[in-house]
Design a protein around this motif. Structure first.
Motif, mmCIF file in Angstrom:
data_model
loop_
_atom_site.group_PDB
_atom_site.id
_atom_site.type_symbol
_atom_site.label_atom_id
_atom_site.label_comp_id
_atom_site.label_asym_id
_atom_site.label_seq_id
_atom_site.Cartn_x
_atom_site.Cartn_y
_atom_site.Cartn_z
ATOM 1 N N UNK A 140 8.157 5.088 15.757
ATOM 2 C CA UNK A 140 6.847 6.080 16.288
ATOM 3 C C UNK A 140 5.799 6.081 15.070
ATOM 4 N N UNK A 141 5.504 5.197 14.079
ATOM 5 C CA UNK A 141 4.225 5.417 13.349
ATOM 6 C C UNK A 141 3.292 4.471 14.256
ATOM 7 N N UNK A 142 2.799 5.111 14.438
ATOM 8 C CA UNK A 142 1.149 4.695 14.251
ATOM 9 C C UNK A 142 0.187 3.507 13.630
ATOM 10 N N UNK A 143 -0.609 2.593 13.539
ATOM 11 C CA UNK A 143 -1.364 1.780 13.493
ATOM 12 C C UNK A 143 -1.692 2.774 11.739
ATOM 13 N N UNK A 150 0.856 -1.542 0.265
ATOM 14 C CA UNK A 150 0.103 0.174 -0.260
ATOM 15 C C UNK A 150 1.036 1.093 -0.229
ATOM 16 N N UNK A 151 0.507 2.170 -0.540
ATOM 17 C CA UNK A 151 0.527 3.903 -0.156
ATOM 18 C C UNK A 151 -0.450 4.303 0.218
ATOM 19 N N UNK A 152 0.805 4.791 1.297
ATOM 20 C CA UNK A 152 -0.709 5.064 2.733
ATOM 21 C C UNK A 152 0.390 6.890 2.729
ATOM 22 N N UNK A 153 -0.219 7.465 3.407
ATOM 23 C CA UNK A 153 0.223 9.159 3.865
ATOM 24 C C UNK A 153 0.495 8.801 5.721
ATOM 25 N N UNK A 154 2.076 8.522 5.761
ATOM 26 C CA UNK A 154 2.649 8.413 6.831
ATOM 27 C C UNK A 154 2.835 9.806 7.831
ATOM 28 N N UNK A 155 2.580 9.730 9.168
ATOM 29 C CA UNK A 155 2.633 10.782 10.033
ATOM 30 C C UNK A 155 4.289 10.605 10.149
ATOM 31 N N UNK A 156 4.768 9.713 10.449
ATOM 32 C CA UNK A 156 6.876 9.736 11.184
ATOM 33 C C UNK A 156 7.110 9.170 10.489
ATOM 34 N N UNK A 157 7.197 8.486 9.528
ATOM 35 C CA UNK A 157 8.296 7.516 8.786
ATOM 36 C C UNK A 157 8.724 8.887 7.409
ATOM 37 N N UNK A 163 -0.759 -2.580 10.459
ATOM 38 C CA UNK A 163 0.614 -3.196 10.611
ATOM 39 C C UNK A 163 1.517 -3.306 9.511
ATOM 40 N N UNK A 164 2.228 -2.314 9.142
ATOM 41 C CA UNK A 164 3.451 -1.994 7.404
ATOM 42 C C UNK A 164 4.927 -2.150 8.152
ATOM 43 N N UNK A 165 5.736 -3.048 7.160
ATOM 44 C CA UNK A 165 6.838 -3.193 6.910
ATOM 45 C C UNK A 165 7.168 -2.896 5.865
ATOM 46 N N UNK A 166 8.778 -2.227 5.105
ATOM 47 C CA UNK A 166 9.052 -2.679 4.172
ATOM 48 C C UNK A 166 10.095 -3.459 4.023
ATOM 49 N N UNK A 167 9.592 -4.957 2.521
ATOM 50 C CA UNK A 167 10.226 -5.886 2.705
ATOM 51 C C UNK A 167 11.901 -6.103 3.228
ATOM 52 N N UNK A 168 12.409 -4.776 3.297
ATOM 53 C CA UNK A 168 13.853 -5.030 3.628
ATOM 54 C C UNK A 168 13.943 -5.138 4.704
ATOM 55 N N UNK A 169 12.630 -4.242 5.293
ATOM 56 C CA UNK A 169 13.268 -3.608 6.760
ATOM 57 C C UNK A 169 13.053 -4.691 7.919
ATOM 58 N N UNK A 170 13.794 -4.958 9.421
ATOM 59 C CA UNK A 170 14.083 -5.625 10.411
ATOM 60 C C UNK A 170 12.277 -6.006 10.843
ATOM 61 N N UNK A 171 12.150 -4.421 11.361
ATOM 62 C CA UNK A 171 11.186 -4.543 12.315
ATOM 63 C C UNK A 171 10.270 -3.269 11.430
ATOM 64 N N UNK A 172 8.752 -3.870 11.961
ATOM 65 C CA UNK A 172 7.889 -3.077 11.392
ATOM 66 C C UNK A 172 7.792 -1.762 11.594
ATOM 67 N N UNK A 173 6.558 -0.905 10.868
ATOM 68 C CA UNK A 173 6.642 -0.055 11.209
ATOM 69 C C UNK A 173 6.346 1.025 13.057
#
Length: 382
Positions: free
Chosen positions: A109-112, A69-76, A95-105
């Motif tokens: 600080x990013x809320x759901x 998804x493409x979303x309007x992030x608040x902190x990223x 709950x979102x995560x970049x495929x190359x990131x080890x942890x969810x956003x």
């Protein structure tokens, strides 16, 4: 007719339309046709600069785990459009995560992510994303160049109206006018001895009229889309309320004034869709006269459980160039339908009016049987 030449012109027009749509999509915060990524957070699915087919959230249906998804992030990265994969669904959001990131956003600080924040869903035929290399690099280059031109123009003319999406429309309109004037100068035959020039079908002028119509559509779309969209209100549900703030006693409702402004010269009608429970705007349908403001009432309800809650309401704006009842009917079918109809009405009317002037001879282009514009220009310079 030179079929190859026609094909090249169509291809060039298609590429131009594609780039313009992409740039405008980024300015409006709503991907048009394609989205793209510029970081490595989605590797190896999407490399930096890759594009992907973006389906507007209103058309994509429900979001499921595994969707990109493409979303309007608040902190990223300071906020803004972010493209990541949905890895889980909770009562408070995705709950979102970049495929190359080890942890969810959401481990940061990013809320759901709520449905109101999602602007597009990547098309995944057969479960995989169709990547289009180089889209992001191209669009960023064009966007930066246009931004530089807009800033220079705003500085020269001393007005901020040339900035932003509205400024892009003015810029496109200005370039079109200049191109039309240049075309008239080059195609004019000052040599009275040459009378072998016949009236043409007006093809080149029709192209310029089409550019004018596109500028009108762009300006109208920006006026309706840019000020609208999801509006977020944070509420703290507490044991006691705090007058003058958004700390509300749990289980109770408080109302406050909500001001709606219209800085344009055409009246607009607004509608509000609550995206979360406990929020409402009354009246739900409001007409804002040109260059005016009106007041509505925003009501916020604190949940029974204490804590911080995010409330979303989506505002939709439409130029009041159709009967209000017609806009209302189109809106109830789909919120984007009034924009499509209004754009078609304005752009189509402008184009048909210009084409009618061409057909009556009030505006003309010259025949291809006449000396080429380049040869006439060179002859004048000798």
């Amino acid at each position: 007719m030179n079929i190859i030449g026609v094909g090249e012109r169509l291809l060039g027009a298609g590429v131009l339309l594609f780039v313009v749509a992409m740039v405008i999509g980024q300015v409006l915060g709503q991907p048009v046709l394609l989205g793209f990524v510029m970081t490595g957070s989605m590797q190896p699915t999407l490399e930096p600069g890759d594009g992907f087919v973006a389906i507007p959230a209103d058309l994509a249906g429900s979001v499921e785990e595994g969707d990109i998804i493409t979303f309007r992030a608040e902190e990223i990265q300071g906020g803004g459009l972010t493209t990541h994969r949905v890895v889980d669904k909770t009562d408070r959001g995705y709950i979102t995560r970049g495929d190359n990131n080890p942890f969810p956003d959401q481990d940061g600080d990013e809320p759901p992510v709520t449905d109101a924040q999602i602007v597009a869903v990547a098309w995944q035929p057969g479960g995989g994303v169709v990547a289009v290399p180089g889209v992001g690099t191209t669009v960023n280059g064009v966007r930066d160049s246009l931004a530089w031109v807009q800033q220079r123009a705003a500085s020269i003319f001393g007005t901020r109206s040339l900035l932003g999406t509205q400024g892009l429309a003015y810029l496109l309109l200005g370039v079109s006018v200049c191109a039309y004037v240049i075309d008239l100068v080059l195609s004019g035959d000052r040599d009275r001895g040459r009378r072998d020039i016949s009236r043409d079908t007006g093809t080149s002028v029709r192209l310029l009229i089409g550019i004018f119509a596109a500028a009108v559509v762009l300006s109208a779309t920006a006026t309706m889309v840019a000020p609208a969209g999801p509006q977020e209100f944070g509420v703290v549900s507490a044991e006691f309320d705090s007058p003058g703030s958004r700390v509300i006693e749990q289980g109770t409702t408080e109302s406050t004034q909500y001001r709606l402004g219209n800085g344009g010269y055409v009246p607009v009608v607004t509608y509000f869709d609550p995206e979360t429970d406990g929020i409402a705007v009354e009246p739900n349908e409001t007409v804002i006269p040109a260059r005016s403001t009106v007041n509505a009432t925003l009501s916020l309800t604190a949940p029974p459980e204490t804590g911080y809650y995010r409330k979303f309401v989506v505002e939709h704006r439409y130029l009041l160039v159709l009967p209000q009842s017609t806009i209302r009917s189109l809106y109830h079918i789909h919120p984007w339908l009034p924009i499509v109809v209004i754009d078609a009405l304005l752009g189509g009317s402008f184009y048909l009016l210009g084409a009618a002037l061409v057909d009556t001879g009030r505006v003309r282009s010259r025949s291809r049987d006449s000396p080429s514009q380049f040869r006439r220009l060179m002859a004048r310079l000798r």
